[in-house]
Design an enzyme around this catalytic site. Structure first.
Site, PDB file in Angstrom:
ATOM      1  N   GLN A  36      -3.210  -3.451   3.046  1.00  0.00           N
ATOM      2  CA  GLN A  36      -2.453  -2.314   3.585  1.00  0.00           C
ATOM      3  C   GLN A  36      -3.359  -1.092   3.657  1.00  0.00           C
ATOM      4  O   GLN A  36      -2.961  -0.059   4.190  1.00  0.00           O
ATOM      5  CB  GLN A  36      -1.269  -1.993   2.658  1.00  0.00           C
ATOM      6  CG  GLN A  36      -0.269  -3.127   2.541  1.00  0.00           C
ATOM      7  CD  GLN A  36       0.663  -2.892   1.358  1.00  0.00           C
ATOM      8  OE1 GLN A  36       1.712  -2.281   1.504  1.00  0.00           O
ATOM      9  NE2 GLN A  36       0.285  -3.377   0.190  1.00  0.00           N
ATOM     10  N   ASN A  37      -4.558  -1.225   3.104  1.00  0.00           N
ATOM     11  CA  ASN A  37      -5.456  -0.070   3.042  1.00  0.00           C
ATOM     12  C   ASN A  37      -6.143   0.157   4.373  1.00  0.00           C
ATOM     13  O   ASN A  37      -6.511  -0.791   5.070  1.00  0.00           O
ATOM     14  CB  ASN A  37      -6.507  -0.279   1.950  1.00  0.00           C
ATOM     15  CG  ASN A  37      -5.874  -0.415   0.584  1.00  0.00           C
ATOM     16  OD1 ASN A  37      -4.713  -0.067   0.417  1.00  0.00           O
ATOM     17  ND2 ASN A  37      -6.612  -0.939  -0.375  1.00  0.00           N
ATOM     18  N   VAL A  38      -6.370   1.435   4.665  1.00  0.00           N
ATOM     19  CA  VAL A  38      -7.032   1.776   5.927  1.00  0.00           C
ATOM     20  C   VAL A  38      -8.506   2.117   5.682  1.00  0.00           C
ATOM     21  O   VAL A  38      -9.225   2.448   6.615  1.00  0.00           O
ATOM     22  CB  VAL A  38      -6.282   2.925   6.646  1.00  0.00           C
ATOM     23  CG1 VAL A  38      -4.902   2.453   7.069  1.00  0.00           C
ATOM     24  CG2 VAL A  38      -6.154   4.178   5.768  1.00  0.00           C
ATOM     25  N   HIS A  42      -2.136  -2.166   8.306  1.00  0.00           N
ATOM     26  CA  HIS A  42      -1.733  -0.771   8.555  1.00  0.00           C
ATOM     27  C   HIS A  42      -2.794   0.014   9.323  1.00  0.00           C
ATOM     28  O   HIS A  42      -2.754   1.241   9.352  1.00  0.00           O
ATOM     29  CB  HIS A  42      -1.411  -0.062   7.237  1.00  0.00           C
ATOM     30  CG  HIS A  42      -0.130  -0.531   6.608  1.00  0.00           C
ATOM     31  ND1 HIS A  42       0.244  -0.214   5.321  1.00  0.00           N
ATOM     32  CD2 HIS A  42       0.879  -1.300   7.106  1.00  0.00           C
ATOM     33  CE1 HIS A  42       1.432  -0.765   5.044  1.00  0.00           C
ATOM     34  NE2 HIS A  42       1.821  -1.441   6.105  1.00  0.00           N
ATOM     35  N   GLY A  69      -2.615  -4.211  -6.745  1.00  0.00           N
ATOM     36  CA  GLY A  69      -2.586  -2.753  -6.607  1.00  0.00           C
ATOM     37  C   GLY A  69      -1.664  -2.246  -5.528  1.00  0.00           C
ATOM     38  O   GLY A  69      -2.009  -1.314  -4.806  1.00  0.00           O
ATOM     39  N   SER A  71       2.551  -1.113  -4.778  1.00  0.00           N
ATOM     40  CA  SER A  71       3.862  -0.852  -5.382  1.00  0.00           C
ATOM     41  C   SER A  71       4.946  -1.734  -4.771  1.00  0.00           C
ATOM     42  O   SER A  71       6.034  -1.843  -5.319  1.00  0.00           O
ATOM     43  CB  SER A  71       4.234   0.618  -5.190  1.00  0.00           C
ATOM     44  OG  SER A  71       4.345   0.914  -3.808  1.00  0.00           O
ATOM     45  N   LEU A  73      -1.805  -2.169 -12.451  1.00  0.00           N
ATOM     46  CA  LEU A  73      -1.924  -1.334 -13.635  1.00  0.00           C
ATOM     47  C   LEU A  73      -0.632  -1.341 -14.441  1.00  0.00           C
ATOM     48  O   LEU A  73      -0.635  -1.142 -15.648  1.00  0.00           O
ATOM     49  CB  LEU A  73      -2.219   0.097 -13.154  1.00  0.00           C
ATOM     50  CG  LEU A  73      -2.889   1.102 -14.057  1.00  0.00           C
ATOM     51  CD1 LEU A  73      -4.173   0.549 -14.662  1.00  0.00           C
ATOM     52  CD2 LEU A  73      -3.196   2.365 -13.249  1.00  0.00           C
ATOM     53  N   ALA A 112      -7.618  -2.808 -11.800  1.00  0.00           N
ATOM     54  CA  ALA A 112      -8.069  -3.811 -10.822  1.00  0.00           C
ATOM     55  C   ALA A 112      -9.524  -4.216 -11.059  1.00  0.00           C
ATOM     56  O   ALA A 112      -9.868  -5.396 -10.935  1.00  0.00           O
ATOM     57  CB  ALA A 112      -7.903  -3.254  -9.408  1.00  0.00           C
TER      58      ALA A 112
HETATM   59  P1  OAD Z   1       1.242   2.871  -3.661  1.00  0.00           P
HETATM   60  O1  OAD Z   1       0.652   4.212  -3.929  1.00  0.00           O
HETATM   61  O2  OAD Z   1       2.658   2.793  -3.274  1.00  0.00           O
HETATM   62  O3  OAD Z   1       1.064   1.947  -4.951  1.00  0.00           O
HETATM   63  C1  OAD Z   1      -0.147   1.857  -5.619  1.00  0.00           C
HETATM   64  C2  OAD Z   1      -0.033   0.774  -6.696  1.00  0.00           C
HETATM   65  O4  OAD Z   1      -1.312   0.596  -7.272  1.00  0.00           O
HETATM   66  C3  OAD Z   1       0.924   1.110  -7.830  1.00  0.00           C
HETATM   67  O5  OAD Z   1       1.781  -0.021  -8.053  1.00  0.00           O
HETATM   68  C4  OAD Z   1       0.015   1.355  -9.040  1.00  0.00           C
HETATM   69  O6  OAD Z   1       0.594   0.916 -10.271  1.00  0.00           O
HETATM   70  C5  OAD Z   1      -1.194   0.497  -8.674  1.00  0.00           C
HETATM   71  N1  OAD Z   1      -2.457   0.977  -9.238  1.00  0.00           N
HETATM   72  C6  OAD Z   1      -2.921   2.248  -9.311  1.00  0.00           C
HETATM   73  N2  OAD Z   1      -4.151   2.280  -9.830  1.00  0.00           N
HETATM   74  C7  OAD Z   1      -4.503   1.002 -10.096  1.00  0.00           C
HETATM   75  C8  OAD Z   1      -5.665   0.378 -10.630  1.00  0.00           C
HETATM   76  N3  OAD Z   1      -6.725   1.067 -11.011  1.00  0.00           N
HETATM   77  N4  OAD Z   1      -5.656  -0.975 -10.757  1.00  0.00           N
HETATM   78  C9  OAD Z   1      -4.580  -1.706 -10.368  1.00  0.00           C
HETATM   79  N5  OAD Z   1      -3.466  -1.177  -9.852  1.00  0.00           N
HETATM   80  C10 OAD Z   1      -3.413   0.157  -9.716  1.00  0.00           C
HETATM   81  O7  OAD Z   1       0.277   2.171  -2.582  1.00  0.00           O
HETATM   82  P2  OAD Z   1       0.592   0.929  -1.621  1.00  0.00           P
HETATM   83  O8  OAD Z   1       1.471  -0.063  -2.275  1.00  0.00           O
HETATM   84  O9  OAD Z   1      -0.716   0.463  -1.094  1.00  0.00           O
HETATM   85  O10 OAD Z   1       1.128   3.013   4.408  1.00  0.00           O
HETATM   86  O11 OAD Z   1       1.371   1.647  -0.457  1.00  0.00           O
HETATM   87  C11 OAD Z   1       1.751   0.905   0.675  1.00  0.00           C
HETATM   88  C12 OAD Z   1       1.707   1.762   1.907  1.00  0.00           C
HETATM   89  O12 OAD Z   1       2.429   2.990   1.664  1.00  0.00           O
HETATM   90  C13 OAD Z   1       0.337   2.250   2.309  1.00  0.00           C
HETATM   91  O13 OAD Z   1      -0.395   1.298   3.040  1.00  0.00           O
HETATM   92  C14 OAD Z   1       0.632   3.461   3.137  1.00  0.00           C
HETATM   93  C15 OAD Z   1       1.708   4.091   2.290  1.00  0.00           C
HETATM   94  O14 OAD Z   1       2.654   4.850   2.959  1.00  0.00           O
HETATM   95  C16 OAD Z   1       0.941   3.753   5.518  1.00  0.00           C
HETATM   96  O15 OAD Z   1       0.440   4.865   5.482  1.00  0.00           O
HETATM   97  C17 OAD Z   1       1.412   3.092   6.758  1.00  0.00           C
END
Ligand code: OAD
Length: 236
Positions: free
Chosen positions: A92-94, A110, A176, A178, A204, A221
């Protein structure tokens, strides 16, 4: 019967790039705590205030210049190189940290910060520089260049191939993320319903979807992904 190589599908989210120095979206102090989704990440926002939207993505593009892939990105590239079965990495990362670490079979569902596209012809090109509100498109006189990013309300990319890979998956891993954004948040439910698929979450913390996974690696991670990859390659 011969042991068949297994098909792996991996989904990554912002958490895998956090230790490289990129902000996640929903953690404390994350991007969506400091920016309004409605003002920077929708097609309507781009029509209403293109300068603000471009500025947000210009900043994200600039940040990429100062970060490097971490051990989690690298462990996934190693796994891909050594794995005998089918391997699909969906992110999902850009950012471009997976490809810089050496990942090949990668789907940016994404979009990508280092690509832009014409609003008129939809042609896509690689792009490193800042965009302004009306950067003209080289493809069409009526077009301007916009970030090649899937905004809220737009369809994610590669969904047909992603669901085909999920249907064939023996192992599904979410790293990583949510799980709060759909359709990516629904992938674990999809493989749970089809059955015969190990579901591993590396995060995490607990997520809202943790109960749908049958194995958990809880921690950073950069530590947990290499641990999981080593265990998998040793069991091969
Ligand atoms: P989120 O910010 O929603 O979630 C980040 C997740 O990473 C959380 O569950 C944290 O617990 C976990 N996390 C943080 N630091 C970590 C680490 N060091 N090791 C392991 N896990 C860790 O991000 P995404 O789920 O990627 O979309 O969000 C999905 C989409 O929402 C993105 O692609 C973006 C956003 O809106 C668009 O912009 C279209």
């Amino acid at each position: 019967m011969l042991h068949m190589p297994k098909n792996i599908v991996i989904l990554t989210g912002a958490g895998i790039s956090a230790e490289s120095g990129l902000d996640t979206f929903r953690d404390q102090g994350g991007l969506w705590a400091n920016h309004s989704v409605d003002e920077v990440a929708t097609p309507e926002a781009f029509v209403k205030n293109p300068k603000k939207v471009q500025k947000f993505y210009n900043q994200r593009r600039q940040e990429l210049r100062n970060v490097e892939p971490n051990n989690a990105h690298r462990a996934l590239a190693t796994l891909e190189e050594r794995w005998d079965g089918d391997f699909t990495l969906i992110t999902q990362n850009v950012d471009d940290l997976h490809e810089r670490a050496g990942s090949k079979n990668l789907l940016h569902m994404h979009g990508e910060l280092l690509k832009v596209r014409c609003t008129h012809s939809h042609e896509i090109i690689s792009w490193q520089e800042d965009l302004d509100a009306k950067t003209p498109s080289p493809f069409h006189p009526e077009g301007i260049l916009r970030p090649h990013i899937v905004w809220f309300g737009e369809l994610p990319l590669y969904m047909d191939v992603i669901f085909r890979k999920l249907d064939e998956a023996d192992i599904f891993v979410a790293i990583g993320t949510s799980g709060q954004v759909y359709p990516a948040g629904g992938f674990v439910q999809h493989v749970y319903m089809k059955g015969n698929c190990d579901r591993i979450e590396i995060n995490l913390d607990q997520s809202d979807l943790s109960y749908l996974f049958n194995e958990h690696y809880t921690g950073k991670a950069t530590e947990e992904v290499p641990k999981w990859v080593d265990a998998l390659l040793q069991a091969k």
